[in-house]
Motif scaffolding. Structure first.
Motif, PDB file in Angstrom:
ATOM      1  N   ALA A   1      28.046  38.295  48.061  1.00 45.42           N
ATOM      2  CA  ALA A   1      29.316  38.180  48.748  1.00 45.42           C
ATOM      3  C   ALA A   1      30.637  37.864  48.188  1.00 45.42           C
ATOM      4  N   ILE A   2      31.830  39.078  48.269  1.00 50.07           N
ATOM      5  CA  ILE A   2      33.164  38.611  47.259  1.00 50.07           C
ATOM      6  C   ILE A   2      33.761  38.879  49.060  1.00 50.07           C
TER       7      ILE A   2
ATOM      8  N   LEU B   1      37.420  37.333  43.263  1.00 48.36           N
ATOM      9  CA  LEU B   1      37.547  38.927  43.233  1.00 48.36           C
ATOM     10  C   LEU B   1      38.493  39.062  42.084  1.00 48.36           C
ATOM     11  N   GLU B   2      39.070  37.901  42.091  1.00 47.45           N
ATOM     12  CA  GLU B   2      40.404  38.156  40.736  1.00 47.45           C
ATOM     13  C   GLU B   2      39.929  37.132  39.845  1.00 47.45           C
ATOM     14  N   GLN B   3      38.678  36.055  40.114  1.00 43.72           N
ATOM     15  CA  GLN B   3      37.789  35.299  39.261  1.00 43.72           C
ATOM     16  C   GLN B   3      37.131  35.888  38.432  1.00 43.72           C
ATOM     17  N   TYR B   4      36.361  36.825  39.282  1.00 40.83           N
ATOM     18  CA  TYR B   4      35.731  38.331  38.595  1.00 40.83           C
ATOM     19  C   TYR B   4      35.633  39.354  37.695  1.00 40.83           C
ATOM     20  N   LEU B   5      36.947  39.551  38.013  1.00 40.68           N
ATOM     21  CA  LEU B   5      37.974  40.700  37.081  1.00 40.68           C
ATOM     22  C   LEU B   5      38.720  40.220  35.657  1.00 40.68           C
ATOM     23  N   GLU B   6      39.220  39.034  35.457  1.00 44.58           N
ATOM     24  CA  GLU B   6      40.043  38.646  34.455  1.00 44.58           C
ATOM     25  C   GLU B   6      39.012  38.425  33.535  1.00 44.58           C
TER      26      GLU B   6
ATOM     27  N   PRO C   1      47.006  33.537  33.262  1.00 45.02           N
ATOM     28  CA  PRO C   1      46.647  34.241  33.940  1.00 45.02           C
ATOM     29  C   PRO C   1      46.769  35.771  33.199  1.00 45.02           C
ATOM     30  N   THR C   2      46.002  36.741  34.428  1.00 45.97           N
ATOM     31  CA  THR C   2      46.405  38.275  33.173  1.00 45.97           C
ATOM     32  C   THR C   2      45.758  39.212  34.760  1.00 45.97           C
ATOM     33  N   ILE C   3      46.037  38.739  36.192  1.00 52.68           N
ATOM     34  CA  ILE C   3      45.963  39.559  37.049  1.00 52.68           C
ATOM     35  C   ILE C   3      47.169  38.631  37.844  1.00 52.68           C
ATOM     36  N   LEU C   4      48.299  39.533  38.674  1.00 47.79           N
ATOM     37  CA  LEU C   4      49.141  38.896  39.825  1.00 47.79           C
ATOM     38  C   LEU C   4      49.263  39.553  41.444  1.00 47.79           C
ATOM     39  N   TYR C   5      48.547  38.141  41.375  1.00 49.67           N
ATOM     40  CA  TYR C   5      48.792  38.351  42.985  1.00 49.67           C
ATOM     41  C   TYR C   5      50.029  37.796  43.735  1.00 49.67           C
ATOM     42  N   THR C   6      50.033  38.409  44.224  1.00 49.63           N
ATOM     43  CA  THR C   6      51.307  38.417  45.683  1.00 49.63           C
ATOM     44  C   THR C   6      51.289  38.869  47.234  1.00 49.63           C
ATOM     45  N   GLU C   7      51.888  38.655  47.410  1.00 48.91           N
ATOM     46  CA  GLU C   7      51.493  38.377  49.480  1.00 48.91           C
ATOM     47  C   GLU C   7      52.646  39.077  49.846  1.00 48.91           C
ATOM     48  N   ARG C   8      53.339  39.498  48.777  1.00 55.03           N
ATOM     49  CA  ARG C   8      54.512  41.097  49.511  1.00 55.03           C
ATOM     50  C   ARG C   8      54.654  42.354  49.026  1.00 55.03           C
TER      51      ARG C   8
ATOM     52  N   ASP D   1      47.523  39.227  50.791  1.00 56.75           N
ATOM     53  CA  ASP D   1      47.618  39.372  49.314  1.00 56.75           C
ATOM     54  C   ASP D   1      47.296  40.500  49.093  1.00 56.75           C
ATOM     55  N   SER D   2      47.942  40.650  47.425  1.00 57.32           N
ATOM     56  CA  SER D   2      47.248  41.804  47.086  1.00 57.32           C
ATOM     57  C   SER D   2      47.304  41.444  45.650  1.00 57.32           C
ATOM     58  N   LEU D   3      46.636  41.728  45.059  1.00 54.02           N
ATOM     59  CA  LEU D   3      46.461  41.722  42.953  1.00 54.02           C
ATOM     60  C   LEU D   3      46.671  43.302  42.615  1.00 54.02           C
TER      61      LEU D   3
END
Length: 513
Positions: free
Chosen positions: A232-233, A239-244, A252-259, A281-283
């Motif tokens: 389960a994710i 998911l960000e921690q699985y992908l980086e 950090p190498t993946i940008l997190y934004t809620e906009r 949010d989105s990655l």
């Protein structure tokens, strides 16, 4: 005795490793095909869903009017649109008068899909859709009826800006995709669904513009998503921690934004955005250092105002990282750099303090972090009170008790205050942690230790990449782009998309003369 214990542990491990016969039977049932007999399908689905113990899984038996064909509608009432199923499925079937008319032609729903096996049917039911099985049909009819409850669109909580849109993502992936499509009215924008977990069936939506995004980049992100092996994710932060690429790196190498507006601007440049249910949010990937440093408001403001805020943020970034470290280095090793009057003032304030300067700084830095963390975790009405009590009363008491010198409180407060100017959550943590590393380096070797550690940090940043994109690009290595790095350009001069993405169309057509 040891041998007996070892045998017990080994036997227990073997028991745990042995496959559960119930699981293998359930797997066999799920992989079987839809049968032509309605009763056989109903009994199998009831066994899988543990009915009647499972209260919200509904089986609605219907006899088609005119042909007397037996049907059964299966859905989960808590996540399905029950009134829609009643109006568009059950009533048309019951009120039908024509004998030769097939079930799909009777329904008044907008879209019907088909499932040939129970595995597909179960997946659709768990997504909130309904399954209609009919006597004599070897396929199930999938009726889209998902109706997950979620909160409405609200204002942004973390990435607050004064000028610009105020909408924020919600926990519904469908709503988030709608917010992005509202900004990108482009027929080439693709919303691709990828399953990322087995047991919970979590899915992530991958958004990109087909005629802009690089195919190799799309394939790299898709392959990494498909290669995940997890039960389960549940949301994007997991998911960000699985992908980086580097999971223990401070950067950090993946940008997190809620906009939504920020995510849409990255999609227009050729980036890939991930959206998922349960995540407000989105990655964005790939991400460079500059994308964490920038904020959307800098482009919403006029050119001089936007660059002024960037200059303030750069200054705040350096003050936050180096203020405490420079104070430790100068007072311990380079006192000749301080004017005599200031040196005497600092010495007089430290006359009765029993601790070395580095211990003072570390104590106050840790106290500041504790106050900040406590202010976040307590209920919102109490948060400001925690800050006032911690910062003013405890700080004043520590000075009066000769535990901390007043200059240390000024330096630490300045560094902590300027860290709030870094709006990105991940980069903010990076700044806070590197501040402690610079303090230790300056305490050991003074300015030389700080300089050496800074150079090593730059070397490390140059070695980082995000999905194959160098972390400091387009500055290092140099790529053709709009050069929106330290300072922004005039909007009419931002003619190119980022070259490090290798987009299919690097030039922004709207800027052509």
């Amino acid at each position: 005795m040891f041998k007996k214990l070892k045998k017990i542990f080994v036997s227990n491990e073997k028991k745990q490793e042995e496959p559960n016969p119930n699981n293998s039977k359930e797997k066999e049932l799920k992989e079987s095909s839809i049968k032509r007999q309605v009763d056989a399908n109903i009994s199998l689905l009831k066994e899988i869903y543990n009915v009647p113990e499972n209260l919200d899984v509904k089986f609605r038996n219907v006899t088609v009017g005119g042909s007397s064909q037996k049907c059964c509608l299966i859905f989960i009432s808590t996540i399905s649109n029950v009134p829609m199923l009643e109006d568009n499925v059950i009533k048309p079937l019951v009120n039908n008068k024509e004998q030769q008319k097939r079930v799909p032609h009777i329904l008044t729903v907008s879209n019907i899909r088909y499932a040939a096996d129970f595995k597909t049917a179960l997946l659709e039911i768990n997504r909130g859709n309904a399954i209609l099985i009919a006597d004599g049909e070897d396929t199930a009819f999938i009726i889209e009826s998902a109706n997950f409850k979620s909160r409405g669109i609200e204002q942004v909580q973390n990435e607050v800006i004064v000028k610009g849109p105020k909408e924020a993502f919600t926990e519904s992936a469908g709503t988030n995709i709608s917010l992005l499509r509202k900004r990108l009215k482009n027929e080439n924008m693709v919303v691709e669904s990828v399953k990322i977990s087995e047991r919970s069936g979590n899915e992530v939506a991958m958004l990109y513009v087909k005629n802009l995004a690089n195919e190799q980049l799309i394939g790299k992100v898709r392959n990494r998503l498909q290669s995940l092996s997890a039960d389960a994710i549940q949301n994007l932060p997991l998911l960000e921690q699985y992908l980086e690429d580097r999971k223990i790196s401070l950067f950090p190498t993946i940008l997190y934004t809620e906009r939504p507006d920020r995510a849409a601007s990255f999609i227009e440049d050729g980036h890939i955005v991930l959206v998922m249910d349960n995540s407000p949010d989105s990655l964005i990937m790939p991400a460079t250092f500059w994308s964490f440093f920038h904020t959307p408001e800098e482009h919403y403001l006029r050119f001089p105002f936007g660059n002024f805020t960037r200059a303030l943020r750069i200054t705040a970034l350096f003050i936050s990282i180096f203020a405490s470290a420079i104070y430790v280095a100068i007072t311990n090793y380079h006192s000749e750099m301080i004017p005599a009057d200031l040196l005497l003032a600092i010495a007089s304030t430290r006359e009765r303090v029993p601790f070395p300067i580095i211990v003072e700084i570390l104590m106050m830095e840790m106290a500041f972090e504790l106050i900040r963390e406590a202010g976040l975790r307590v209920p919102s009405p109490i948060g400001p009170t925690i800050g006032i009590v911690g910062a003013l009363i405890l700080g004043q008491a520590a000075v009066e008790a000769n535990i901390i010198s007043p200059v240390v409180i000024i330096v630490v407060a300045l560094g902590g205050l300027t860290s709030f100017a870094v709006s990105d959550i991940s980069l903010n943590f990076t700044v806070r942690l590197t501040r402690f590393l610079f303090i230790l380096a300056s305490g050991a070797f003074g300015i030389y230790g700080m300089t050496a550690f800074f150079i090593v940090g730059i070397f490390y940043m140059v070695s980082i990449s995000s999905f194959g994109v160098p972390y400091l690009s387009p500055m290092s290595p140099k790529y053709k782009s709009s050069n929106d790095t330290i300072f922004r350009r005039l909007l009419e001069n931002e003619k190119f998309r980022p070259g490090y993405l290798k987009p299919k169309d690097i030039k922004k057509k709207g800027n052509e003369a």
